[in-house]
Write a protein that holds these residues in place. Structure first.
Motif, PDB file in Angstrom:
ATOM      1  N   ARG A  14      -1.326  -0.753   4.224  1.00  0.00           N
ATOM      2  CA  ARG A  14      -1.526  -1.942   5.044  1.00  0.00           C
ATOM      3  C   ARG A  14      -2.756  -2.742   4.635  1.00  0.00           C
ATOM      4  NH1 ARG A  14      -2.940   0.192   9.515  1.00  0.00           N
ATOM      5  NH2 ARG A  14      -5.017  -0.686   9.654  1.00  0.00           N
ATOM      6  N   VAL A  15      -3.841  -2.046   4.328  1.00  0.00           N
ATOM      7  CA  VAL A  15      -5.110  -2.713   4.041  1.00  0.00           C
ATOM      8  C   VAL A  15      -5.218  -3.172   2.594  1.00  0.00           C
ATOM      9  CG1 VAL A  15      -7.612  -2.353   3.937  1.00  0.00           C
ATOM     10  CG2 VAL A  15      -6.324  -1.513   5.895  1.00  0.00           C
ATOM     11  N   HIS A  16      -4.703  -2.388   1.650  1.00  0.00           N
ATOM     12  CA  HIS A  16      -4.948  -2.675   0.237  1.00  0.00           C
ATOM     13  C   HIS A  16      -3.714  -3.143  -0.538  1.00  0.00           C
ATOM     14  CE1 HIS A  16      -9.016  -1.156   0.471  1.00  0.00           C
ATOM     15  NE2 HIS A  16      -8.544  -0.099   1.111  1.00  0.00           N
ATOM     16  N   ILE A  17      -2.590  -2.481  -0.352  1.00  0.00           N
ATOM     17  CA  ILE A  17      -1.428  -2.764  -1.189  1.00  0.00           C
ATOM     18  C   ILE A  17      -0.652  -3.994  -0.717  1.00  0.00           C
ATOM     19  CG2 ILE A  17       0.778  -1.875  -2.034  1.00  0.00           C
ATOM     20  CD1 ILE A  17      -0.519   0.939  -1.943  1.00  0.00           C
ATOM     21  N   VAL A  18      -0.291  -4.024   0.541  1.00  0.00           N
ATOM     22  CA  VAL A  18       0.552  -5.113   1.040  1.00  0.00           C
ATOM     23  C   VAL A  18      -0.103  -6.485   0.880  1.00  0.00           C
ATOM     24  CG1 VAL A  18       1.691  -6.053   3.090  1.00  0.00           C
ATOM     25  CG2 VAL A  18       1.882  -3.616   2.563  1.00  0.00           C
ATOM     26  N   PRO A  19      -1.386  -6.647   1.196  1.00  0.00           N
ATOM     27  CA  PRO A  19      -1.973  -7.985   1.032  1.00  0.00           C
ATOM     28  C   PRO A  19      -1.987  -8.489  -0.413  1.00  0.00           C
ATOM     29  CG  PRO A  19      -3.380  -6.647   2.427  1.00  0.00           C
ATOM     30  CD  PRO A  19      -2.330  -5.737   1.854  1.00  0.00           C
ATOM     31  N   ARG A  20      -2.011  -7.603  -1.383  1.00  0.00           N
ATOM     32  CA  ARG A  20      -2.140  -8.030  -2.775  1.00  0.00           C
ATOM     33  C   ARG A  20      -0.848  -7.911  -3.583  1.00  0.00           C
ATOM     34  NH1 ARG A  20      -6.560  -6.295  -0.639  1.00  0.00           N
ATOM     35  NH2 ARG A  20      -8.496  -7.433  -0.974  1.00  0.00           N
ATOM     36  N   LEU A  21       0.007  -6.977  -3.213  1.00  0.00           N
ATOM     37  CA  LEU A  21       1.249  -6.791  -3.978  1.00  0.00           C
ATOM     38  C   LEU A  21       2.498  -6.940  -3.122  1.00  0.00           C
ATOM     39  CD1 LEU A  21       0.286  -3.621  -6.081  1.00  0.00           C
ATOM     40  CD2 LEU A  21       0.223  -6.007  -6.808  1.00  0.00           C
ATOM     41  N   GLY A  22       2.334  -7.140  -1.847  1.00  0.00           N
ATOM     42  CA  GLY A  22       3.456  -7.107  -0.912  1.00  0.00           C
ATOM     43  C   GLY A  22       4.518  -8.158  -1.112  1.00  0.00           C
ATOM     44  N   ARG A  23       4.168  -9.287  -1.692  1.00  0.00           N
ATOM     45  CA  ARG A  23       5.145 -10.359  -1.892  1.00  0.00           C
ATOM     46  C   ARG A  23       5.890 -10.247  -3.224  1.00  0.00           C
ATOM     47  NH1 ARG A  23       4.892 -14.725   1.658  1.00  0.00           N
ATOM     48  NH2 ARG A  23       3.140 -14.580   3.102  1.00  0.00           N
ATOM     49  N   GLU A  24       5.452  -9.342  -4.073  1.00  0.00           N
ATOM     50  CA  GLU A  24       6.093  -9.206  -5.387  1.00  0.00           C
ATOM     51  C   GLU A  24       7.297  -8.271  -5.296  1.00  0.00           C
ATOM     52  OE1 GLU A  24       3.642  -8.847  -8.805  1.00  0.00           O
ATOM     53  OE2 GLU A  24       1.855  -9.469  -7.705  1.00  0.00           O
ATOM     54  N   LYS A  25       8.349  -8.638  -5.994  1.00  0.00           N
ATOM     55  CA  LYS A  25       9.540  -7.793  -6.030  1.00  0.00           C
ATOM     56  C   LYS A  25       9.297  -6.653  -7.006  1.00  0.00           C
ATOM     57  CE  LYS A  25      12.686 -11.408  -4.784  1.00  0.00           C
ATOM     58  NZ  LYS A  25      13.962 -12.041  -5.013  1.00  0.00           N
ATOM     59  N   ILE A  26       9.746  -5.481  -6.636  1.00  0.00           N
ATOM     60  CA  ILE A  26       9.546  -4.305  -7.482  1.00  0.00           C
ATOM     61  C   ILE A  26      10.187  -4.505  -8.849  1.00  0.00           C
ATOM     62  CG2 ILE A  26      10.167  -1.872  -7.767  1.00  0.00           C
ATOM     63  CD1 ILE A  26       9.636  -1.478  -4.827  1.00  0.00           C
ATOM     64  N   ALA A  27      11.332  -5.142  -8.869  1.00  0.00           N
ATOM     65  CA  ALA A  27      12.053  -5.342 -10.133  1.00  0.00           C
ATOM     66  C   ALA A  27      11.263  -6.185 -11.124  1.00  0.00           C
ATOM     67  CB  ALA A  27      13.406  -5.988  -9.860  1.00  0.00           C
ATOM     68  N   THR A  28      10.376  -7.041 -10.636  1.00  0.00           N
ATOM     69  CA  THR A  28       9.619  -7.910 -11.532  1.00  0.00           C
ATOM     70  C   THR A  28       8.151  -7.504 -11.655  1.00  0.00           C
ATOM     71  OG1 THR A  28       9.128  -9.480  -9.742  1.00  0.00           O
ATOM     72  CG2 THR A  28      11.127  -9.866 -11.053  1.00  0.00           C
ATOM     73  N   LEU A  29       7.748  -6.495 -10.932  1.00  0.00           N
ATOM     74  CA  LEU A  29       6.362  -6.037 -10.958  1.00  0.00           C
ATOM     75  C   LEU A  29       6.095  -5.273 -12.258  1.00  0.00           C
ATOM     76  CD1 LEU A  29       3.751  -5.960  -9.321  1.00  0.00           C
ATOM     77  CD2 LEU A  29       4.548  -3.837  -8.309  1.00  0.00           C
ATOM     78  N   GLU A  30       5.151  -5.766 -13.027  1.00  0.00           N
ATOM     79  CA  GLU A  30       4.861  -5.158 -14.328  1.00  0.00           C
ATOM     80  C   GLU A  30       3.685  -4.193 -14.233  1.00  0.00           C
ATOM     81  OE1 GLU A  30       4.230  -8.475 -16.886  1.00  0.00           O
ATOM     82  OE2 GLU A  30       6.368  -8.909 -17.045  1.00  0.00           O
ATOM     83  N   ALA A  31       3.657  -3.253 -15.164  1.00  0.00           N
ATOM     84  CA  ALA A  31       2.614  -2.226 -15.184  1.00  0.00           C
ATOM     85  C   ALA A  31       1.222  -2.844 -15.278  1.00  0.00           C
ATOM     86  CB  ALA A  31       2.843  -1.260 -16.340  1.00  0.00           C
ATOM     87  N   ARG A  32       1.090  -3.900 -16.067  1.00  0.00           N
ATOM     88  CA  ARG A  32      -0.240  -4.510 -16.212  1.00  0.00           C
ATOM     89  C   ARG A  32      -0.720  -5.115 -14.905  1.00  0.00           C
ATOM     90  NH1 ARG A  32       1.736  -9.119 -20.268  1.00  0.00           N
ATOM     91  NH2 ARG A  32       3.120 -10.152 -18.809  1.00  0.00           N
ATOM     92  N   ARG A  33       0.197  -5.593 -14.061  1.00  0.00           N
ATOM     93  CA  ARG A  33      -0.186  -6.127 -12.744  1.00  0.00           C
ATOM     94  C   ARG A  33      -0.701  -5.005 -11.849  1.00  0.00           C
ATOM     95  NH1 ARG A  33      -2.628  -7.932  -9.167  1.00  0.00           N
ATOM     96  NH2 ARG A  33      -1.775  -9.007  -7.394  1.00  0.00           N
ATOM     97  N   VAL A  34      -0.039  -3.861 -11.902  1.00  0.00           N
ATOM     98  CA  VAL A  34      -0.475  -2.709 -11.108  1.00  0.00           C
ATOM     99  C   VAL A  34      -1.829  -2.220 -11.619  1.00  0.00           C
ATOM    100  CG1 VAL A  34       0.054  -0.336 -10.431  1.00  0.00           C
ATOM    101  CG2 VAL A  34       1.876  -2.053 -10.497  1.00  0.00           C
ATOM    102  N   GLN A  35      -1.997  -2.163 -12.934  1.00  0.00           N
ATOM    103  CA  GLN A  35      -3.284  -1.754 -13.503  1.00  0.00           C
ATOM    104  C   GLN A  35      -4.389  -2.720 -13.106  1.00  0.00           C
ATOM    105  OE1 GLN A  35      -2.215  -1.561 -17.651  1.00  0.00           O
ATOM    106  NE2 GLN A  35      -1.921   0.657 -17.577  1.00  0.00           N
ATOM    107  N   ALA A  36      -4.101  -4.001 -13.108  1.00  0.00           N
ATOM    108  CA  ALA A  36      -5.093  -4.999 -12.709  1.00  0.00           C
ATOM    109  C   ALA A  36      -5.449  -4.835 -11.232  1.00  0.00           C
ATOM    110  CB  ALA A  36      -4.564  -6.404 -12.976  1.00  0.00           C
ATOM    111  N   PHE A  37      -4.455  -4.562 -10.413  1.00  0.00           N
ATOM    112  CA  PHE A  37      -4.693  -4.327  -8.992  1.00  0.00           C
ATOM    113  C   PHE A  37      -5.621  -3.139  -8.789  1.00  0.00           C
ATOM    114  CE2 PHE A  37      -3.298  -1.517  -5.507  1.00  0.00           C
ATOM    115  CZ  PHE A  37      -3.779  -2.240  -4.434  1.00  0.00           C
ATOM    116  N   LEU A  38      -5.337  -2.030  -9.483  1.00  0.00           N
ATOM    117  CA  LEU A  38      -6.171  -0.827  -9.334  1.00  0.00           C
ATOM    118  C   LEU A  38      -7.585  -1.067  -9.848  1.00  0.00           C
ATOM    119  CD1 LEU A  38      -3.536   1.869 -10.333  1.00  0.00           C
ATOM    120  CD2 LEU A  38      -4.388   1.375  -8.033  1.00  0.00           C
ATOM    121  N   ALA A  39      -7.714  -1.773 -10.953  1.00  0.00           N
ATOM    122  CA  ALA A  39      -9.043  -2.097 -11.489  1.00  0.00           C
ATOM    123  C   ALA A  39      -9.805  -2.998 -10.522  1.00  0.00           C
ATOM    124  CB  ALA A  39      -8.911  -2.766 -12.852  1.00  0.00           C
ATOM    125  N   GLU A  40      -9.120  -3.944  -9.933  1.00  0.00           N
ATOM    126  CA  GLU A  40      -9.732  -4.846  -8.954  1.00  0.00           C
ATOM    127  C   GLU A  40     -10.228  -4.069  -7.737  1.00  0.00           C
ATOM    128  OE1 GLU A  40      -7.594  -7.392  -5.623  1.00  0.00           O
ATOM    129  OE2 GLU A  40      -7.217  -8.194  -7.615  1.00  0.00           O
TER     130      GLU A  40
END
Length: 69
Positions: A14-40
């Motif tokens: 609720r606090v970290h994932i949904v506000p930053r990745l919640g609008r992205e579709k899983i089918a189009t979510l790329e690994a580099r976006r997830v890595q950038a999210f974790l680094a951020e």
């Protein structure tokens, strides 16, 4: 999962994932976006352990999405 663990995972989502990745579709979510999210998240001052929990939670969610197709 124990109730406390489930509560913690829901709070992390609720606090970290949904506000930053919640609008992205899983089918189009790329690994580099997830890595950038974790680094951020780490750069924002979260502890490495919390970032590890976020990674684990995302991994489980992606695995479940594959099962559900």
């Amino acid at each position: 999962l124990r109730p406390k663990t489930l509560h913690s995972y829901r709070q992390l989502a609720r606090v970290h994932i949904v506000p930053r990745l919640g609008r992205e579709k899983i089918a189009t979510l790329e690994a580099r976006r997830v890595q950038a999210f974790l680094a951020e998240r780490q750069a924002s001052g979260l502890s490495p352990r919390t970032v590890q929990y976020l990674r684990s939670l995302l991994r489980r969610a992606f695995q479940q999405a594959l099962i559900w197709d």
